[in-house]
Design a protein around this motif. Structure first.
Motif, PDB file in Angstrom:
ATOM      1  N   VAL A 120       0.338  -1.124   0.159  1.00  0.00           N
ATOM      2  CA  VAL A 120       0.290   0.059  -0.029  1.00  0.00           C
ATOM      3  C   VAL A 120       0.744   1.313  -0.371  1.00  0.00           C
ATOM      4  CG1 VAL A 120      -1.692   1.113   1.284  1.00  0.00           C
ATOM      5  CG2 VAL A 120      -2.011  -1.352   1.547  1.00  0.00           C
ATOM      6  N   LEU A 121       1.875   1.848   0.748  1.00  0.00           N
ATOM      7  CA  LEU A 121       2.041   2.813   1.311  1.00  0.00           C
ATOM      8  C   LEU A 121       3.312   2.726  -0.011  1.00  0.00           C
ATOM      9  CD1 LEU A 121       1.980   5.612   3.135  1.00  0.00           C
ATOM     10  CD2 LEU A 121       3.463   3.977   4.853  1.00  0.00           C
ATOM     11  N   LEU A 122       4.492   1.951   0.236  1.00  0.00           N
ATOM     12  CA  LEU A 122       5.230   2.003  -0.608  1.00  0.00           C
ATOM     13  C   LEU A 122       4.867   2.566  -1.775  1.00  0.00           C
ATOM     14  CD1 LEU A 122       7.905  -0.252   0.687  1.00  0.00           C
ATOM     15  CD2 LEU A 122       8.524   2.245   0.742  1.00  0.00           C
ATOM     16  N   LEU A 123       3.587   1.369  -2.647  1.00  0.00           N
ATOM     17  CA  LEU A 123       3.583   1.623  -3.487  1.00  0.00           C
ATOM     18  C   LEU A 123       2.611   3.227  -4.047  1.00  0.00           C
ATOM     19  CD1 LEU A 123       2.109  -2.005  -5.134  1.00  0.00           C
ATOM     20  CD2 LEU A 123       4.067  -0.666  -5.894  1.00  0.00           C
ATOM     21  N   GLU A 124       2.206   3.600  -3.547  1.00  0.00           N
ATOM     22  CA  GLU A 124       1.272   4.848  -3.473  1.00  0.00           C
ATOM     23  C   GLU A 124       1.993   5.564  -3.484  1.00  0.00           C
ATOM     24  OE1 GLU A 124      -1.929   7.944  -1.917  1.00  0.00           O
ATOM     25  OE2 GLU A 124      -1.749   5.474  -0.760  1.00  0.00           O
ATOM     26  N   ILE A 125       3.012   5.963  -2.937  1.00  0.00           N
ATOM     27  CA  ILE A 125       4.427   6.669  -2.989  1.00  0.00           C
ATOM     28  C   ILE A 125       5.273   6.618  -4.046  1.00  0.00           C
ATOM     29  CG2 ILE A 125       6.764   8.006  -1.390  1.00  0.00           C
ATOM     30  CD1 ILE A 125       5.678   6.748   1.070  1.00  0.00           C
ATOM     31  N   TRP A 126       5.673   5.489  -4.758  1.00  0.00           N
ATOM     32  CA  TRP A 126       6.807   5.277  -5.703  1.00  0.00           C
ATOM     33  C   TRP A 126       5.381   6.171  -7.119  1.00  0.00           C
ATOM     34  CZ3 TRP A 126       6.348   3.143 -10.605  1.00  0.00           C
ATOM     35  CH2 TRP A 126       7.218   2.626 -11.244  1.00  0.00           C
ATOM     36  N   PHE A 127       4.514   5.760  -7.085  1.00  0.00           N
ATOM     37  CA  PHE A 127       3.494   6.333  -7.961  1.00  0.00           C
ATOM     38  C   PHE A 127       2.966   7.206  -8.024  1.00  0.00           C
ATOM     39  CE2 PHE A 127       1.614   1.583  -8.823  1.00  0.00           C
ATOM     40  CZ  PHE A 127       1.858   1.525 -10.245  1.00  0.00           C
ATOM     41  N   GLU A 128       3.314   8.255  -6.655  1.00  0.00           N
ATOM     42  CA  GLU A 128       2.837   9.433  -7.324  1.00  0.00           C
ATOM     43  C   GLU A 128       4.296  10.010  -6.842  1.00  0.00           C
ATOM     44  OE1 GLU A 128       2.288  13.571  -5.558  1.00  0.00           O
ATOM     45  OE2 GLU A 128       0.584  12.161  -5.602  1.00  0.00           O
ATOM     46  N   TYR A 129       5.943  10.035  -6.606  1.00  0.00           N
ATOM     47  CA  TYR A 129       6.773  10.538  -7.331  1.00  0.00           C
ATOM     48  C   TYR A 129       7.269  10.015  -8.100  1.00  0.00           C
ATOM     49  CZ  TYR A 129       7.050  12.567  -2.188  1.00  0.00           C
ATOM     50  OH  TYR A 129       7.625  14.158  -1.385  1.00  0.00           O
ATOM     51  N   ARG A 130       7.446   8.651  -8.893  1.00  0.00           N
ATOM     52  CA  ARG A 130       7.614   8.701 -10.086  1.00  0.00           C
ATOM     53  C   ARG A 130       8.181   9.003 -11.126  1.00  0.00           C
ATOM     54  NH1 ARG A 130       7.238   6.957 -15.140  1.00  0.00           N
ATOM     55  NH2 ARG A 130       5.082   7.547 -15.587  1.00  0.00           N
ATOM     56  N   ARG A 131       6.786  10.415 -11.807  1.00  0.00           N
ATOM     57  CA  ARG A 131       7.272  11.411 -12.074  1.00  0.00           C
ATOM     58  C   ARG A 131       8.474  12.504 -12.478  1.00  0.00           C
ATOM     59  NH1 ARG A 131       6.848  16.580 -13.192  1.00  0.00           N
ATOM     60  NH2 ARG A 131       6.332  17.830 -15.622  1.00  0.00           N
ATOM     61  N   ASP A 132       8.246  12.650 -10.688  1.00  0.00           N
ATOM     62  CA  ASP A 132       9.452  13.865 -10.448  1.00  0.00           C
ATOM     63  C   ASP A 132      10.760  13.138 -10.660  1.00  0.00           C
ATOM     64  OD1 ASP A 132       7.287  15.312 -10.756  1.00  0.00           O
ATOM     65  OD2 ASP A 132       7.270  15.978  -8.006  1.00  0.00           O
ATOM     66  N   LEU A 133      10.895  11.209  -9.981  1.00  0.00           N
ATOM     67  CA  LEU A 133      11.790  11.173 -10.136  1.00  0.00           C
ATOM     68  C   LEU A 133      12.735  10.899 -11.216  1.00  0.00           C
ATOM     69  CD1 LEU A 133      11.612   8.031  -7.456  1.00  0.00           C
ATOM     70  CD2 LEU A 133      13.053  10.311  -7.292  1.00  0.00           C
TER      71      LEU A 133
END
Length: 401
Positions: A120-133
């Motif tokens: 849940v948490l790691l996946l949501e953070i990854w999708f939220e930050y993927r473009r910026d990363l």
């Protein structure tokens, strides 16, 4: 365990009131078990605040979305440490996963924790930050390499890929809300299912734990936002603060109502334990329950929030009121955890006496260890904020334009 020296036993005996059994002199669940539900509650509350943006589409809370997610992650990484330190053989913790006992609520924590962290948490953070990363990884330097690794070497920032990221985040948030409820509600379930202990055994215990977790998590994110934003030289979004403190106000009211309902229900039942529980509150928990939890941690913050909403104060005074209320709420919620964990062990099973709890300063279950566990999530959060921005890159561009 606290060493049983003659001086230690003498100090404990001096705190005994009435008659107790000999094996009840020492409290086994220490300050670490107080820290554990407090930290997990902050995780659940911070994630619930983040869900207001993605699920309930509360745009005014958008400035707190990323900070809420990173706060939840920082505290979630530390959440199992109090339990591990409390174990006599912490290096054998993995056996709870290899030989699971589905009939034990405490044994299932490892699976609930792994689900919430990894799925849940790691996946949501990854999708939220993927473009910026992906964008930030194009820079030079070691930090860009770290961001490239965190992005899993993804390079697709097309509109279709970004649209998929947003759909995935919303789906994960919908899944994450009941998962957050489960993560902290089960802690209250553990205490509430102990029928032999009248201080713990209540069907409302999981709900009370969950509601107080929401209160503490929202208050913590407000406090972090009001401290970190000026340090970055950015102005506070007062519309965001006014909105989120309104949610905090309603959450505190619901939390207080549930706790009052639980107390009234115990009085109405008037079981044989009601007299010793009343003595427990007056003799042992007067300061932590009546003063810290109820007065300083609930009534005064409620009054501050009402004053801030009804009076037409300027922004600076409202900021001061919000910070004061958030700090007092944290004090009150920690006192709540103390009163449940420690308070539930301070009366004899004979209902004829009260014990005392002497906390160590040093040692694996001492005050210094507990303080270190409470500070460690903020250190992790500082590292996360160095790598992951709390504002989207397009928002930063608009602000600097």
């Amino acid at each position: 365990m606290i060493p049983e020296t003659p001086e230690h036993l003498r100090e404990l005996l001096e705190q005994v009131v009435g008659f107790i059994y000999p094996n009840e002199i020492e409290i086994h669940w220490s300050i670490l078990i107080v820290v554990y539900p407090y930290i997990t509650g902050l995780v659940a509350g911070a994630f619930i605040l983040a869900s207001l943006v993605k699920v309930f589409n509360v745009k005014d809370v958008q400035p707190l979305y990323r900070l809420s997610l990173l706060t939840a992650l920082a505290f979630l990484l530390v959440a199992p440490m109090p339990l591990l330190l409390h174990l006599g053989r912490p290096e054998r913790f993995y056996e709870i996963l290899l030989t699971p006992n589905p009939t034990s609520a405490m044994a299932m924590f490892g699976f609930v924790y792994a689900w919430y962290l990894m799925a849940v948490l790691l996946l949501e953070i990854w999708f939220e930050y993927r473009r910026d990363l992906v964008v930030l990884s194009r820079d030079a330097g070691a930090l860009a390499w770290v961001r490239r690794v965190l992005a899993l070497y993804s390079k697709d920032i097309s509109p279709e890929a970004i649209a998929f990221d947003r759909r995935a985040m919303k789906a994960l948030t919908v899944i994450g809300i009941p998962s957050a409820f489960l993560l902290h509600g089960y802690v209250g379930f553990i205490f509430g299912s102990v029928k032999a202990n009248p201080w713990w055994g209540s069907v409302l215990m999981p709900i009370v734990f969950l509601m107080s977790a929401i209160v503490s998590g929202i208050a913590l994110v407000i406090l972090l936002y009001m401290v970190l934003t000026p340090l970055r030289g950015e102005p506070l979004d007062m519309r965001c603060l006014d909105t989120v403190t309104s949610y905090l106000f309603y959450a505190v009211i619901v939390d207080f109502s549930l706790e009052a309902l639980d107390f009234i229900h115990r009085l109405y039942q008037s079981e044989e334990s009601v007299k010793i529980l009343a003595q427990l509150i007056v003799d042992k928990l007067f300061m932590s329950l009546l003063v810290l939890q109820i007065l300083l941690g609930m009534f005064i913050p409620l009054g501050i929030l009402v004053l801030a909403k009804w009076r037409k104060f300027d922004d600076e005074l409202r900021k001061l009121l919000y910070v004061t209320a958030a700090i007092l709420i944290q004090l009150g919620i920690f006192s709540t955890r103390w009163n449940v964990v420690i308070g539930g062990q301070l009366f004899s099973k004979s209902f004829r006496g009260l014990m005392g709890y002497k906390m160590e300063i040093a040692g694996i279950e001492g005050l210094l260890t507990a303080l270190a566990l409470l500070v460690l999530p903020f250190v992790i959060l500082w590292v996360l904020l160095r790598v992951l921005p709390t504002r989207r890159l397009e928002e930063q561009t608009l602000r600097t334009a």
